[in-house]
Design an enzyme around this catalytic site. Structure first.
Site, PDB file in Angstrom:
ATOM      1  CG  ASP A 171      -0.308  -0.451   2.493  1.00  0.00           C
ATOM      2  OD1 ASP A 171       0.929  -0.590   2.507  1.00  0.00           O
ATOM      3  OD2 ASP A 171      -1.008  -0.640   3.486  1.00  0.00           O
ATOM      4  CG  ASN A 225      -8.934  -0.710  11.386  1.00  0.00           C
ATOM      5  OD1 ASN A 225      -7.977  -1.441  11.114  1.00  0.00           O
ATOM      6  ND2 ASN A 225      -9.274   0.320  10.637  1.00  0.00           N
ATOM      7  CG  HIS A 230      -5.828  -1.680   8.527  1.00  0.00           C
ATOM      8  ND1 HIS A 230      -5.861  -0.321   8.784  1.00  0.00           N
ATOM      9  CD2 HIS A 230      -4.551  -2.052   8.802  1.00  0.00           C
ATOM     10  CE1 HIS A 230      -4.679   0.091   9.187  1.00  0.00           C
ATOM     11  NE2 HIS A 230      -3.863  -0.946   9.209  1.00  0.00           N
ATOM     12  CD  GLU A 261      -8.644   1.551   7.261  1.00  0.00           C
ATOM     13  OE1 GLU A 261      -8.356   0.584   7.984  1.00  0.00           O
ATOM     14  OE2 GLU A 261      -8.413   2.725   7.582  1.00  0.00           O
TER      15      GLU A 261
HETATM   16  C1  F6R Z   1       1.295  -1.248   5.973  1.00  0.00           C
HETATM   17  C2  F6R Z   1       0.233  -2.211   6.236  1.00  0.00           C
HETATM   18  C3  F6R Z   1      -0.631  -2.031   7.429  1.00  0.00           C
HETATM   19  C4  F6R Z   1       0.128  -2.340   8.723  1.00  0.00           C
HETATM   20  C5  F6R Z   1      -0.781  -2.194   9.936  1.00  0.00           C
HETATM   21  C6  F6R Z   1      -0.028  -2.429  11.226  1.00  0.00           C
HETATM   22  O1  F6R Z   1       1.960  -1.568   4.774  1.00  0.00           O
HETATM   23  O2  F6R Z   1       0.068  -3.122   5.478  1.00  0.00           O
HETATM   24  O3  F6R Z   1      -1.735  -2.889   7.313  1.00  0.00           O
HETATM   25  O4  F6R Z   1       0.626  -3.640   8.656  1.00  0.00           O
HETATM   26  O5  F6R Z   1      -1.319  -0.902   9.967  1.00  0.00           O
HETATM   27  O6  F6R Z   1       0.897  -1.404  11.422  1.00  0.00           O
HETATM   28  P1  F6R Z   1       1.990  -1.500  12.570  1.00  0.00           P
HETATM   29  O7  F6R Z   1       2.903  -2.600  12.199  1.00  0.00           O
HETATM   30  O8  F6R Z   1       2.675  -0.157  12.543  1.00  0.00           O
HETATM   31  O9  F6R Z   1       1.258  -1.756  13.836  1.00  0.00           O
END
Ligand code: F6R
Length: 251
Positions: A67, A137, A139, A144
């Site tokens: 992403d 959440n 995701h 999302e």
């Molecule tokens: C980013 C991604 C997001 C993160 C998620 C957890 O490329 O794919 O889904 O994996 O937001 O983020 P952290 O690791 O910072 O808790």
């Protein structure tokens, strides 16, 4: 589902890196699906060390990131492209031509999504190993909570909590992007192997809900339960609710 318990973040990082390293040893031209965020940083550091030690090489590997923020370019410090350059790409022997990133600055984001899906489609056998983190959440990537599981690369309005989680990385008062582009569920679910990483207490409730609750698009990570080769690598804090509610699964 394979659930791997780790005492702490350091162990999680070593174990995750070992899985990716063995993937590269067994198939040097592997296609890797990569995540950003705090969780995989330690894993990437371990992989850099393994390259420096001569144990693994990325020279034939290809990568696809999950992403990017709409409006962010690789040069922007908060972009996911910049994150990857900092933590992995600039430190390993990946061929720059084999790195695939979403361009958040593309003039036509719809076209950019199609370009990415086409690129993913050219990879004949899909992603060999997909690394994922999970948002509070639920995701995965920027998929999302929704009323369906989007299949293809698409633009997303980020939830308030997702935007808030990024605030720490921005200067006070800076404008935080409110939209992202993300790979959809098709390439993630089509990956031969999915490695879901979770660290810290803030992930404990959602990890339990995703892995033991109903499979539903309101908890995007729950779809991974339908994947035939899912490995969850999580530390004690992230597993705390699972340990409490389903002790026999972990201990
Ligand atoms: C980013 C991604 C997001 C993160 C998620 C957890 O490329 O794919 O889904 O994996 O937001 O983020 P952290 O690791 O910072 O808790």
């Amino acid at each position: 589902m394979n659930l791997i318990y780790c005492e702490d973040y350091a162990e999680l990082s070593r174990k995750a890196a070992s899985v990716v390293a063995s993937q590269l040893i067994l198939n040097p031209s592997s296609v890797l699906g990569l995540a950003t965020g705090n969780t995989p940083i330690g894993c990437y550091a371990q992989l850099v060390e393994a390259v420096l030690n001569g144990d693994i090489s990325f020279s034939e590997a290809r990568t696809f990131n999950l992403d990017e923020y709409v409006g962010a370019s690789r040069e922007d410090e908060q972009s996911f492209g910049h994150f990857m350059d900092t933590h992995l790409f600039s430190k390993v022997d990946l061929n720059p031509e084999n790195i695939n990133l979403l361009d958040g600055r593309a003039k036509d984001i719809g076209q950019e999504c199609l370009r990415y899906d086409e690129k993913l489609g050219f990879v004949q056998c899909g992603i060999d190993c997909q690394i994922l983190g999970v948002g509070r959440n639920g995701h995965i990537g920027f998929n999302e909570p929704d009323d369906h599981f989007p299949l293809n690369t698409h633009i997303v309005d980020l939830e308030e909590g997702t935007i808030e989680a990024q605030r720490a990385y921005y200067a006070p008062g800076a404008v935080i992007p409110t939209q992202g582009i993300t790979m959809g569920m098709r390439p993630i679910m089509g990956a031969k192997q999915v490695i879901l990483l979770a660290s810290g207490e803030s992930k404990a409730a959602i990890l339990e809900e995703a892995l033991f609750g109903l499979v539903k698009p309101e908890i995007p990570a729950s779809i991974l339960r339908f994947h035939g080769n899912l490995t969850v690598i999580a530390d004690r804090a992230a597993l705390s609710v699972i340990i409490e509610k389903h002790p026999s699964v972990v201990l």
